[in-house]
Scaffold this motif. Sequence first.
Motif, PDB file in Angstrom:
ATOM      1  N   MET A 100      -6.199   1.129 -14.680  1.00 22.85           N
ATOM      2  CA  MET A 100      -7.262   1.702 -13.871  1.00 22.85           C
ATOM      3  C   MET A 100      -6.819   1.882 -12.428  1.00 22.85           C
ATOM      4  SD  MET A 100      -9.881   2.701 -15.445  1.00 22.85           S
ATOM      5  CE  MET A 100     -10.822   3.003 -13.955  1.00 22.85           C
ATOM      6  N   VAL A 101      -6.035   0.948 -11.898  1.00 20.00           N
ATOM      7  CA  VAL A 101      -5.513   1.117 -10.544  1.00 20.00           C
ATOM      8  C   VAL A 101      -4.687   2.401 -10.454  1.00 20.00           C
ATOM      9  CG1 VAL A 101      -3.971   0.155  -8.798  1.00 20.00           C
ATOM     10  CG2 VAL A 101      -5.528  -1.348 -10.005  1.00 20.00           C
ATOM     11  N   THR A 177       3.152  -0.555  -3.294  1.00 18.47           N
ATOM     12  CA  THR A 177       4.247  -1.230  -4.003  1.00 18.47           C
ATOM     13  C   THR A 177       4.758  -2.443  -3.226  1.00 18.47           C
ATOM     14  OG1 THR A 177       5.842   0.298  -3.021  1.00 18.47           O
ATOM     15  CG2 THR A 177       4.940   0.872  -5.186  1.00 18.47           C
ATOM     16  N   ASP A 178       4.567  -2.431  -1.899  1.00 15.29           N
ATOM     17  CA  ASP A 178       4.980  -3.593  -1.106  1.00 15.29           C
ATOM     18  C   ASP A 178       4.147  -4.826  -1.398  1.00 15.29           C
ATOM     19  OD1 ASP A 178       7.021  -2.239   0.096  1.00 15.29           O
ATOM     20  OD2 ASP A 178       5.931  -1.780   1.947  1.00 15.29           O
ATOM     21  N   LEU A 179       2.987  -4.643  -2.022  1.00 13.02           N
ATOM     22  CA  LEU A 179       2.197  -5.813  -2.428  1.00 13.02           C
ATOM     23  C   LEU A 179       3.007  -6.732  -3.331  1.00 13.02           C
ATOM     24  CD1 LEU A 179      -1.274  -4.203  -3.252  1.00 13.02           C
ATOM     25  CD2 LEU A 179      -0.674  -5.588  -1.253  1.00 13.02           C
ATOM     26  N   ILE A 245      -9.975 -12.920 -10.808  1.00 11.88           N
ATOM     27  CA  ILE A 245      -8.548 -13.248 -10.743  1.00 11.88           C
ATOM     28  C   ILE A 245      -7.753 -12.331 -11.667  1.00 11.88           C
ATOM     29  CG2 ILE A 245      -6.848 -15.066 -11.115  1.00 11.88           C
ATOM     30  CD1 ILE A 245      -9.043 -17.090 -10.459  1.00 11.88           C
ATOM     31  N   VAL A 246      -8.305 -12.014 -12.836  1.00 11.97           N
ATOM     32  CA  VAL A 246      -7.624 -11.090 -13.744  1.00 11.97           C
ATOM     33  C   VAL A 246      -7.491  -9.712 -13.102  1.00 11.97           C
ATOM     34  CG1 VAL A 246      -7.819  -9.874 -15.949  1.00 11.97           C
ATOM     35  CG2 VAL A 246      -8.285 -12.310 -15.833  1.00 11.97           C
ATOM     36  N   GLY A 247      -8.545  -9.257 -12.413  1.00 18.15           N
ATOM     37  CA  GLY A 247      -8.457  -7.985 -11.708  1.00 18.15           C
ATOM     38  C   GLY A 247      -7.364  -7.990 -10.656  1.00 18.15           C
ATOM     39  N   PHE A 248      -7.234  -9.088  -9.929  1.00 18.32           N
ATOM     40  CA  PHE A 248      -6.164  -9.214  -8.938  1.00 18.32           C
ATOM     41  C   PHE A 248      -4.798  -9.197  -9.611  1.00 18.32           C
ATOM     42  CE2 PHE A 248      -3.376 -12.105  -6.441  1.00 18.32           C
ATOM     43  CZ  PHE A 248      -3.185 -11.281  -5.338  1.00 18.32           C
ATOM     44  N   ALA A 249      -4.669  -9.885 -10.741  1.00 18.94           N
ATOM     45  CA  ALA A 249      -3.407  -9.853 -11.477  1.00 18.94           C
ATOM     46  C   ALA A 249      -3.079  -8.440 -11.945  1.00 18.94           C
ATOM     47  CB  ALA A 249      -3.475 -10.809 -12.671  1.00 18.94           C
ATOM     48  N   GLY A 250      -4.107  -7.666 -12.322  1.00 17.66           N
ATOM     49  CA  GLY A 250      -3.883  -6.285 -12.714  1.00 17.66           C
ATOM     50  C   GLY A 250      -3.343  -5.449 -11.564  1.00 17.66           C
ATOM     51  N   VAL A 251      -3.825  -5.688 -10.354  1.00 16.98           N
ATOM     52  CA  VAL A 251      -3.308  -4.985  -9.181  1.00 16.98           C
ATOM     53  C   VAL A 251      -1.828  -5.313  -8.983  1.00 16.98           C
ATOM     54  CG1 VAL A 251      -3.472  -4.820  -6.661  1.00 16.98           C
ATOM     55  CG2 VAL A 251      -5.553  -4.828  -8.056  1.00 16.98           C
ATOM     56  N   LEU A 252      -1.474  -6.590  -9.077  1.00 17.97           N
ATOM     57  CA  LEU A 252      -0.070  -6.976  -8.935  1.00 17.97           C
ATOM     58  C   LEU A 252       0.792  -6.355 -10.025  1.00 17.97           C
ATOM     59  CD1 LEU A 252      -0.183 -10.764  -7.954  1.00 17.97           C
ATOM     60  CD2 LEU A 252       0.211  -8.781  -6.487  1.00 17.97           C
ATOM     61  N   LEU A 253       0.267  -6.319 -11.248  1.00 15.68           N
ATOM     62  CA  LEU A 253       1.035  -5.740 -12.349  1.00 15.68           C
ATOM     63  C   LEU A 253       1.261  -4.249 -12.127  1.00 15.68           C
ATOM     64  CD1 LEU A 253       2.374  -6.263 -15.086  1.00 15.68           C
ATOM     65  CD2 LEU A 253       0.170  -5.740 -16.165  1.00 15.68           C
ATOM     66  N   ALA A 255       1.455  -2.748  -9.193  1.00 20.79           N
ATOM     67  CA  ALA A 255       2.452  -2.629  -8.131  1.00 20.79           C
ATOM     68  C   ALA A 255       3.850  -2.971  -8.634  1.00 20.79           C
ATOM     69  CB  ALA A 255       2.074  -3.536  -6.964  1.00 20.79           C
ATOM     70  N   GLN A 256       3.935  -3.849  -9.631  1.00 22.04           N
ATOM     71  CA  GLN A 256       5.240  -4.201 -10.189  1.00 22.04           C
ATOM     72  C   GLN A 256       5.750  -3.129 -11.140  1.00 22.04           C
ATOM     73  OE1 GLN A 256       5.377  -6.819 -13.514  1.00 22.04           O
ATOM     74  NE2 GLN A 256       7.091  -8.013 -12.684  1.00 22.04           N
TER      75      GLN A 256
END
Length: 370
Positions: A100-101, A177-179, A245-253, A255-256
């Motif tokens: 979704m991001v 992506t810098d996140l 927290i899962v939503g935040f992990a999705g943002v990191l994923l 960006a990775q």
Amino acid sequence: MTAAAPPPAVPPPAAPRSRPLRRDTARHLAAAYGLLVLTALLVVVFSLALPHTFPTRDTLDSILSNQSIPAVLALAAMVPIVTGSFDLSLGYGLGLAHVMVLRLVVDNGWPWPWACLAVIAGGGVVGVLNGVAVEFGRIDSFIATLGTGSMLYAVTGWVTGGGRIVPGPAGLPAAFTDLYDSTLLGLPLPAFYVLALAVVLWVVLERLPLGRFLYVIGANPRAAELVGIPTRRYTVHAFAASGLIVGFAGVLLAAQQQIGNPSVGLDYLLPAFVGALLGSTAIRPGRPNALGTLVAVAVLAVGLTGIGQLGADFWTVPLFYGGTLLLAVGLAGYSARRLRTGADAARDAPAAAARPPTAASGGGTAGTAP
């Protein structure tokens, strides 16, 4: 004329308890910090076996970076476990969040900060729905979250059309992506996200009334209701926090990976529960806790990294996770039983000490002589 009554018998002095106390202290320290010691031992063993590859800065950076998302997801899984529930929709929610991001940024042209905030808020909404299904729908948490997880997977397929979301030639915004790719104090930035999240959860669970209420709900929901704790509302709060927290992990994923893969989230489900359950045997044995979860993730990260550098086959990773999950569940149950046994003994000891001695025990008083 009657004789004077003799003075009451004085019980013999209690035997010194220094040795049992020392033994109990040693057991507690071994249970609380055993995983931490195991992590150090694994580092030493792999460093001796792989002196040119394992004890290097590249290995440290790889562990801190690659294990940040599993660590965040393990902390997300830990929160409902505190209340005695399980959220099996974590992996499905992670997959939906990261696509979704990218969908909002790549296809819809949203500014990436707004896309990230919307996805994190959406994760909180999913968590609330899980909590409502469990507490107000009276559905077992395994069944409820498995059902919502399947629905999330269906939404992921609908959003992506079964394919991947690939950015255009310009790629994703560098700030986004810098996140994941940035460093702070010479270390990968995602490691500091994990540390900050763990500190926040530790403060909430260990230092605030909300955390104590959640632990009481997980230990005995009926007792929590009797003392006036709104168990349903707080359990929904726990699921909502997990969803955020899962939503935040999705943002990191996102960006990775920088590519939306509709099936990638399921790979993180098992490591998340292994870390959360194994973490309940460390630092605060018998109860899920944030710092113990970090220690458990560290053990898994060091073990998997060392095994990979030794040249193990690909199938050793699921074997390692599966075996560790069984061990974690067994140790968590054992720690919980020990905790309950210790609490029962501590509760019964004052009552036993307050009971008057019986005649059979030699504590009766002598009657008066005729």
